[in-house]
Design a protein around this motif. Structure first.
Motif, PDB file in Angstrom:
ATOM      1  N   ARG A 147       0.820  -1.210   0.000  1.00 17.10           N
ATOM      2  CA  ARG A 147       0.000   0.000   0.000  1.00 17.10           C
ATOM      3  C   ARG A 147       0.854   1.261   0.000  1.00 17.10           C
ATOM      4  NH1 ARG A 147      -4.319  -2.584   4.317  1.00 17.10           N
ATOM      5  NH2 ARG A 147      -5.596  -3.672   2.759  1.00 17.10           N
ATOM      6  N   LYS A 148       2.050   1.169   0.538  1.00 20.91           N
ATOM      7  CA  LYS A 148       2.973   2.302   0.508  1.00 20.91           C
ATOM      8  C   LYS A 148       3.666   2.442  -0.847  1.00 20.91           C
ATOM      9  CE  LYS A 148       4.151   2.547   5.431  1.00 20.91           C
ATOM     10  NZ  LYS A 148       5.243   2.401   6.434  1.00 20.91           N
ATOM     11  N   GLY A 149       3.497   1.442  -1.706  1.00 19.10           N
ATOM     12  CA  GLY A 149       4.112   1.508  -3.022  1.00 19.10           C
ATOM     13  C   GLY A 149       5.549   1.025  -3.073  1.00 19.10           C
ATOM     14  N   LEU A 150       6.013   0.354  -2.019  1.00 17.49           N
ATOM     15  CA  LEU A 150       7.382  -0.172  -2.023  1.00 17.49           C
ATOM     16  C   LEU A 150       7.490  -1.443  -2.854  1.00 17.49           C
ATOM     17  CD1 LEU A 150       8.284   0.290   1.771  1.00 17.49           C
ATOM     18  CD2 LEU A 150       8.693   1.865  -0.132  1.00 17.49           C
ATOM     19  N   ILE A 151       6.413  -2.216  -2.881  1.00 14.04           N
ATOM     20  CA  ILE A 151       6.359  -3.448  -3.676  1.00 14.04           C
ATOM     21  C   ILE A 151       5.018  -3.481  -4.411  1.00 14.04           C
ATOM     22  CG2 ILE A 151       7.909  -4.751  -2.165  1.00 14.04           C
ATOM     23  CD1 ILE A 151       5.552  -6.029  -0.815  1.00 14.04           C
ATOM     24  N   ARG A 152       5.001  -4.117  -5.586  1.00 17.80           N
ATOM     25  CA  ARG A 152       3.760  -4.195  -6.359  1.00 17.80           C
ATOM     26  C   ARG A 152       2.991  -5.470  -6.054  1.00 17.80           C
ATOM     27  NH1 ARG A 152       5.096  -3.979 -12.370  1.00 17.80           N
ATOM     28  NH2 ARG A 152       2.811  -3.974 -12.513  1.00 17.80           N
ATOM     29  N   PHE A 153       3.689  -6.599  -6.065  1.00 17.96           N
ATOM     30  CA  PHE A 153       3.108  -7.900  -5.735  1.00 17.96           C
ATOM     31  C   PHE A 153       4.056  -8.596  -4.765  1.00 17.96           C
ATOM     32  CE2 PHE A 153       1.640  -6.822  -9.983  1.00 17.96           C
ATOM     33  CZ  PHE A 153       0.289  -7.127  -9.936  1.00 17.96           C
ATOM     34  N   TYR A 154       3.508  -9.533  -3.979  1.00 15.17           N
ATOM     35  CA  TYR A 154       4.385 -10.270  -3.073  1.00 15.17           C
ATOM     36  C   TYR A 154       4.051 -11.754  -3.107  1.00 15.17           C
ATOM     37  CZ  TYR A 154       0.482  -9.329   0.252  1.00 15.17           C
ATOM     38  OH  TYR A 154      -0.744  -9.216   0.866  1.00 15.17           O
ATOM     39  N   GLY A 155       5.069 -12.544  -2.806  1.00 12.59           N
ATOM     40  CA  GLY A 155       4.924 -13.997  -2.857  1.00 12.59           C
ATOM     41  C   GLY A 155       5.756 -14.668  -1.791  1.00 12.59           C
ATOM     42  N   VAL A 181       2.476 -15.339  -6.042  1.00 16.16           N
ATOM     43  CA  VAL A 181       3.325 -16.322  -6.698  1.00 16.16           C
ATOM     44  C   VAL A 181       4.072 -17.117  -5.634  1.00 16.16           C
ATOM     45  CG1 VAL A 181       5.197 -16.673  -8.379  1.00 16.16           C
ATOM     46  CG2 VAL A 181       3.634 -14.736  -8.649  1.00 16.16           C
ATOM     47  N   ASN A 182       4.302 -18.378  -5.928  1.00 17.68           N
ATOM     48  CA  ASN A 182       5.083 -19.255  -5.063  1.00 17.68           C
ATOM     49  C   ASN A 182       6.369 -19.624  -5.793  1.00 17.68           C
ATOM     50  OD1 ASN A 182       5.969 -21.187  -3.176  1.00 17.68           O
ATOM     51  ND2 ASN A 182       4.760 -22.808  -4.130  1.00 17.68           N
ATOM     52  N   GLN A 183       7.507 -19.365  -5.166  1.00 16.19           N
ATOM     53  CA  GLN A 183       8.795 -19.740  -5.754  1.00 16.19           C
ATOM     54  C   GLN A 183       9.286 -20.994  -5.035  1.00 16.19           C
ATOM     55  OE1 GLN A 183      13.168 -17.755  -6.412  1.00 16.19           O
ATOM     56  NE2 GLN A 183      11.400 -16.443  -6.827  1.00 16.19           N
ATOM     57  N   THR A 184       9.449 -22.066  -5.810  1.00 15.58           N
ATOM     58  CA  THR A 184       9.695 -23.375  -5.204  1.00 15.58           C
ATOM     59  C   THR A 184      10.741 -24.150  -5.990  1.00 15.58           C
ATOM     60  OG1 THR A 184       8.549 -25.399  -4.474  1.00 15.58           O
ATOM     61  CG2 THR A 184       7.837 -24.460  -6.562  1.00 15.58           C
ATOM     62  N   MET A 185      11.369 -25.135  -5.338  1.00 10.22           N
ATOM     63  CA  MET A 185      12.301 -26.022  -6.031  1.00 10.22           C
ATOM     64  C   MET A 185      11.492 -26.940  -6.939  1.00 10.22           C
ATOM     65  SD  MET A 185      14.811 -28.958  -4.470  1.00 10.22           S
ATOM     66  CE  MET A 185      15.874 -27.827  -3.604  1.00 10.22           C
ATOM     67  N   TRP A 186      11.787 -26.857  -8.245  1.00 11.93           N
ATOM     68  CA  TRP A 186      10.934 -27.597  -9.187  1.00 11.93           C
ATOM     69  C   TRP A 186      11.655 -27.730 -10.519  1.00 11.93           C
ATOM     70  CZ3 TRP A 186       6.090 -25.101 -11.824  1.00 11.93           C
ATOM     71  CH2 TRP A 186       5.355 -26.077 -12.504  1.00 11.93           C
ATOM     72  N   SER A 187      11.613 -28.894 -11.073  1.00 15.70           N
ATOM     73  CA  SER A 187      12.190 -29.155 -12.396  1.00 15.70           C
ATOM     74  C   SER A 187      11.565 -30.430 -12.937  1.00 15.70           C
ATOM     75  CB  SER A 187      13.712 -29.320 -12.298  1.00 15.70           C
ATOM     76  OG  SER A 187      14.040 -30.545 -11.660  1.00 15.70           O
ATOM     77  N   LEU A 188      12.076 -30.904 -14.045  1.00 10.98           N
ATOM     78  CA  LEU A 188      11.626 -32.186 -14.588  1.00 10.98           C
ATOM     79  C   LEU A 188      12.109 -33.356 -13.744  1.00 10.98           C
ATOM     80  CD1 LEU A 188      11.786 -32.287 -18.498  1.00 10.98           C
ATOM     81  CD2 LEU A 188      10.069 -33.344 -17.037  1.00 10.98           C
ATOM     82  N   ALA A 189      13.046 -33.115 -12.866  1.00 11.66           N
ATOM     83  CA  ALA A 189      13.595 -34.191 -12.040  1.00 11.66           C
ATOM     84  C   ALA A 189      12.862 -34.299 -10.709  1.00 11.66           C
ATOM     85  CB  ALA A 189      15.080 -33.955 -11.781  1.00 11.66           C
ATOM     86  N   GLU A 190      12.556 -35.525 -10.315  1.00  9.60           N
ATOM     87  CA  GLU A 190      12.005 -35.749  -8.991  1.00  9.60           C
ATOM     88  C   GLU A 190      13.092 -35.487  -7.944  1.00  9.60           C
ATOM     89  OE1 GLU A 190       9.846 -39.332  -8.263  1.00  9.60           O
ATOM     90  OE2 GLU A 190       8.948 -39.373 -10.263  1.00  9.60           O
TER      91      GLU A 190
END
Length: 326
Positions: A147-155, A181-190
């Motif tokens: 709301r202060k305009g320091l960040i637009r979106f957060y995750g 948004v969720n930032q997670t460990m993820w790839s084609l590899a299990e």
């Protein structure tokens, strides 16, 4: 430039440039060269307050380098910036002290704004969770910053699906924007979670995948190329010993076999196929990739330069059976 809607008004390239090694493994000059080349095709840069930290010297080298490049290149305002704060303080025996209290988060955000040389951060992530804090307390701080305009979106990054669900419920009940948004460990590899030395890391699992599919919450994938697991094995090279326990699973040998078959059929390399995997997901997904040299960078940029067949992307998405069932 081919862009996708990651969340809200954020339209980003389907590959984010990872910068964790800027100022450490990559010199400033090499980092500038990568940024220049990436900017010809993409618009999404991912960094973090702790990237490029030198405990005996300058901190936050990655953000400092990116800020300097934005000013010198004239690209300020043309790139979408994603950064992370609240990283826990490392201690003995891989123990971490959480850092998500209000004063800490404000200090991290203000430091990132200063180093990046911007008025607002497009997408701000919490690098870890602190389960001793109520989700509401954490969200209220982030919402205040928005709301202060320091960040637009957060995750969030490295949060369990249970905590993400609780945060979403709190946001709905209190009319907050909530995690985008969720930032997670993820790839084609299990991933063999039991063999992760850092237990604060949270890989994508079936429950999280189902949550993203149901809610359409955006996802960003770190370790998106599984630290070169598939490319090294395909080239007949021994995998990095440090990450061997993480990916040394029979399921990944089967995935590599199918990747090699698809490579022969399509003429695409393992890297291109591994990145095309994210284009076939049922929710917005963007891989983050850091590149050690120009050859690796060009290999990765192919996902931005060339169109990916939607059917091929769907075939690749089906390879992670542990996530989708079957």
């Amino acid at each position: 430039m081919n862009l996708i809607s990651l969340t809200g008004s954020l339209r980003v390239a389907p590959l984010a440039l990872g910068t964790g090694h800027f100022g450490t493994k990559l010199t400033e000059a090499d980092a500038f060269a990568q940024l220049d080349r990436y900017a010809e095709f993409g618009n999404f840069i991912d960094t973090a307050r702790v990237y490029g930290d030198d405990p005996s010297g300058e901190r936050s080298k990655s953000e400092r380098i990116i800020g300097k490049w934005l000013r010198s290149s004239g690209m300020a305002g043309q790139m979408i910036l994603s950064t992370k704060g609240g990283h826990p303080t490392p201690g003995k025996n891989r123990a971490f002290t959480p850092r998500l209290h209000r004063d800490v988060l404000y200090a991290d955000v203000e430091g990132s704004l200063d180093f990046l040389g911007v008025d607002a951060i497009d997408l701000y992530f919490l690098h870890r969770d602190d389960t001793s804090l109520p989700v509401g307390e954490i969200l209220e701080t982030l919402e205040e910053m928005r709301r202060k305009g320091l960040i637009r979106f957060y995750g969030c990054s490295n949060w369990t699906v249970e905590r993400i669900t609780a945060a979403a419920a709190y946001a709905r009940a209190h009319s907050l924007a909530g995690f985008s948004v969720n930032q997670t460990m993820w790839s084609l590899a299990e991933v063999d979670f039991q063999n992760l030395t850092d237990k604060t890391l949270v890989p994508m699992d079936r429950a999280a995948y189902a949550y993203h599919t149901q809610t359409q919450m955006g996802a960003m994938a770190y370790s998106a190329l599984a630290k070169g697991w598939f490319t090294r094995k395909a080239a007949g090279l021994a995998p990095n010993e440090r990450i061997r326990p993480r990916y040394d699973l029979p399921a990944n040998d089967m995935i590599l076999d199918q990747l090699q078959q698809l490579s022969r059929q399509t003429g695409l390399g393992i890297t291109q196929l591994s990145l095309a995997y994210f284009l076939g997901q049922p929710f917005p997904s963007v891989p983050i990739c850091a590149f050690s040299d120009s050859r690796q960078l060009e290999d990765g940029l192919s996902i931005l330069r060339n169109e990916t067949n939607p059917e091929l992307a769907r075939q690749l998405a089906a390879l992670r059976r542990d996530l989708i069932g079957g």
